[in-house]
Design an enzyme around this catalytic site. Structure first.
Site, PDB file in Angstrom:
ATOM      1  N   TYR A 145      66.057  36.830  29.132  1.00 26.21           N
ATOM      2  CA  TYR A 145      66.312  35.989  30.299  1.00 26.21           C
ATOM      3  C   TYR A 145      66.554  36.891  31.493  1.00 26.21           C
ATOM      4  O   TYR A 145      67.331  37.835  31.411  1.00 26.21           O
ATOM      5  CB  TYR A 145      67.530  35.102  30.053  1.00 26.21           C
ATOM      6  N   ASP A 240      66.925  45.299  32.939  1.00 25.64           N
ATOM      7  CA  ASP A 240      67.786  44.234  33.428  1.00 25.64           C
ATOM      8  C   ASP A 240      69.118  44.390  32.696  1.00 25.64           C
ATOM      9  O   ASP A 240      69.274  43.944  31.560  1.00 25.64           O
ATOM     10  CB  ASP A 240      67.143  42.868  33.142  1.00 25.64           C
ATOM     11  N   LYS A 268      76.791  39.929  37.109  1.00 25.18           N
ATOM     12  CA  LYS A 268      77.941  39.613  36.262  1.00 25.18           C
ATOM     13  C   LYS A 268      79.137  40.549  36.519  1.00 25.18           C
ATOM     14  O   LYS A 268      79.842  40.340  37.496  1.00 25.18           O
ATOM     15  CB  LYS A 268      77.503  39.567  34.796  1.00 25.18           C
TER      16      LYS A 268
HETATM   17  C1  LIG Z   1      72.794  36.125  33.637  1.00 27.58           C
HETATM   18  C2  LIG Z   1      71.568  36.959  33.659  1.00 27.58           C
HETATM   19  C3  LIG Z   1      70.694  36.970  34.757  1.00 27.58           C
HETATM   20  C4  LIG Z   1      70.850  36.031  35.920  1.00 27.58           C
HETATM   21  O1  LIG Z   1      72.018  36.241  36.643  1.00 27.58           O
HETATM   22  P1  LIG Z   1      72.602  35.050  37.546  1.00 27.58           P
HETATM   23  O2  LIG Z   1      73.758  35.689  38.240  1.00 27.58           O
HETATM   24  O3  LIG Z   1      72.947  33.942  36.630  1.00 27.58           O
HETATM   25  O4  LIG Z   1      71.512  34.675  38.504  1.00 27.58           O
HETATM   26  C5  LIG Z   1      69.639  37.862  34.750  1.00 27.58           C
HETATM   27  N1  LIG Z   1      69.439  38.686  33.711  1.00 27.58           N
HETATM   28  C6  LIG Z   1      70.246  38.708  32.635  1.00 27.58           C
HETATM   29  C7  LIG Z   1      70.000  39.686  31.536  1.00 27.58           C
HETATM   30  C8  LIG Z   1      71.328  37.827  32.568  1.00 27.58           C
HETATM   31  O5  LIG Z   1      72.089  37.811  31.483  1.00 27.58           O
END
Ligand SMILES: *Cc1c(COP(=O)(O)O)cnc(C)c1O
Length: 432
Positions: A145, A240, A268
């Site tokens: 994701y 990511d 985060k």
């Molecule tokens: C949570 C998440 C996102 C998106 O971040 P948001 O602050 O919710 O837009 C992108 N990549 C990873 C791996 C995530 O866990």
């Protein structure tokens, strides 16, 4: 047995004004068969709901709250910033301080741009990768994701997987035609795709340790393979690390596995519980971003005073010696305890863990290596486990395909309390 009288009333009203009653689909608890509980406040490792019930928190706001709730150092940093004004649309010193810290701590980052969320970080990173390489396609992995930007809603993890949505209406085919999604942990699939399409691929983007299909560990040598084949084909590698950054070690997965990506996305933890994100990498690539280069990316609230104050304060605590041992020891103990209990009560499940994040996949007997494996989990069984734990005061993610996190604030009494609750939940699963 907890009562959720006020939560239920709030949710009914929420549904009248907010689609599905929630501002992010993962909060809706649909896949675990109940309605969401409304939180009133958090304190250290505990959450308190509108009806006065308390919970040991393993969601940590889906990752950010690695210090637990209301850490005094963060509270005082944010309070100080608050009294000086909340947004100016002009540079502030805290932005430089946070940027410096990120560059110091994350091995591959030489320059960094602050944004407001993980989604902004990933969508900006692929724009930059496309601008830099002058290629169109991006390659991702099934079940990873990367936020909710159009290009990533192809076989995505997290809420997209939980709700069983293959992609999303509203995303034009022309856009996802430039996204390739292949299985994780499968070197041949990557090699084959790059042999066929490599010249058109701007970037490979990956969660180095996927956590949005549940926690899946990279096979030995896999990340090295991905780094090697992307370098040889002039494809940028984007890690990511929105979850893994400052989570599995201070320098993230790239430090843990000693792999140097070209670009890194953060979110985060870096916001310390306020909206914050960042993307960074090699200076030569980052200099392509406006105003030093032509690739456009901007933000009214980017580098916001409250968010940067919270981020800096959070990193200052994480930098203290012993932090990551503390986080890991509690996660170790929990994982071992859960595995033992599952054996004792003959509940088929596999616990997968790295540092302070873990997933227990129900209905599995072999390690889960990719999205296809994860999808074979027994989500009904997870739902029963989830509801039972919630009832006893343990706050887990309302989906099988997410991670549980330990925080610095988690205390040993709370850990033991969790394992006692788990024993009761497992024994009921055995007898159901
Ligand atoms: C949570 C998440 C996102 C998106 O971040 P948001 O602050 O919710 O837009 C992108 N990549 C990873 C791996 C995530 O866990």
């Amino acid at each position: 047995m907890h009562h959720h009288i006020l939560s239920n009333r709030f949710f009914k009203e929420a549904e009248e004004y907010i689609p599905g009653g929630v501002n992010s689909p993962v909060r809706a608890c649909k896949s675990v068969g109940c309605d969401p509980v409304f939180i009133e406040k958090g304190e250290e490792c505990y959450l308190y709901d509108a009806d006065g019930n308390s919970y040991v928190d393993y969601v940590c706001s889906w990752g950010p709250m690695i210090l637990g709730h209301c850490h005094p150092h963060v509270v005082s940093a944010v309070s100080e910033a608050l009294l000086q004004g909340t947004s100016f649309g002009a540079p502030t010193w805290r932005e430089v301080e946070l940027a410096k810290k990120i560059v110091d701590l994350v091995p591959s980052i030489e320059k960094v741009r602050l944004v407001n969320s993980g989604t902004e970080a990933t969508m900006s990173a692929i724009r930059l990768a496309r601008g830099f390489t002058k290629r169109k396609k991006i390659l991702k992995f099934d079940g990873c994701y990367h936020g909710h930007a159009d290009s990533f809603l192809v076989k995505a993890g997290s809420g997209v997987a939980t709700l069983g949505i293959p992609g999303s209406p509203g995303v034009p085919e022309e856009i996802v035609a430039n996204t390739i999604s292949i299985p994780f942990n499968d070197p041949e699939a990557l090699q084959g795709t790059i042999e066929k399409e490599g010249e058109n691929i701007a970037a490979v983007i990956m969660e180095p340790v996927p956590a949005n299909m549940g926690v899946v560990l990279p096979r030995k040598g896999y990340l090295e393979f991905v780094r090697d084949i992307t370098s040889k084909n002039d494809i940028l590698l984007i890690f990511d690390e929105v979850i893994t950054g400052f989570r599995i070690s201070l320098g993230g997965a790239q430090e843990y596995f000693d792999i140097s990506p070209d670009l890194t996305c953060l979110g985060k933890i870096i916001g310390g519980g306020l909206p914050g994100g960042a993307y960074g990498g090699k200076a030569q690539i980052m200099e392509e971003i406006a105003p030093s280069g032509p690739v456009y990316q901007a933000g009214t609230l980017s580098g916001n005073p409250l968010a940067t104050a919270a981020g800096i304060a959070t990193l200052e605590i994480l930098e203290r010696p012993g932090t990551y041992d503390n986080l890991r020891e509690k996660a170790d103990y929990l994982a071992q305890g859960l595995t033992k209990l599952a054996d004792r009560y003959e509940v088929p499940c596999v616990n997968q863990r790295i540092a302070s994040m873990m997933t227990t996949f129900f209905g599995q007997t072999e390690p889960v290596m990719n999205f296809q494996d994860a999808m074979k989990s027994d989500t009904k069984m997870y739902g029963k486990f989830y509801r039972n734990m919630l009832d006893q005061g343990v706050w887990l993610a309302p989906s099988q395909f997410e991670a549980a996190f330990t925080s610095l604030a988690l205390n040993w009494d709370a850990v033991d309390f969790t394992l006692e609750a788990a024993e009761s939940a497992f024994s009921r699963l055995k007898n159901s």
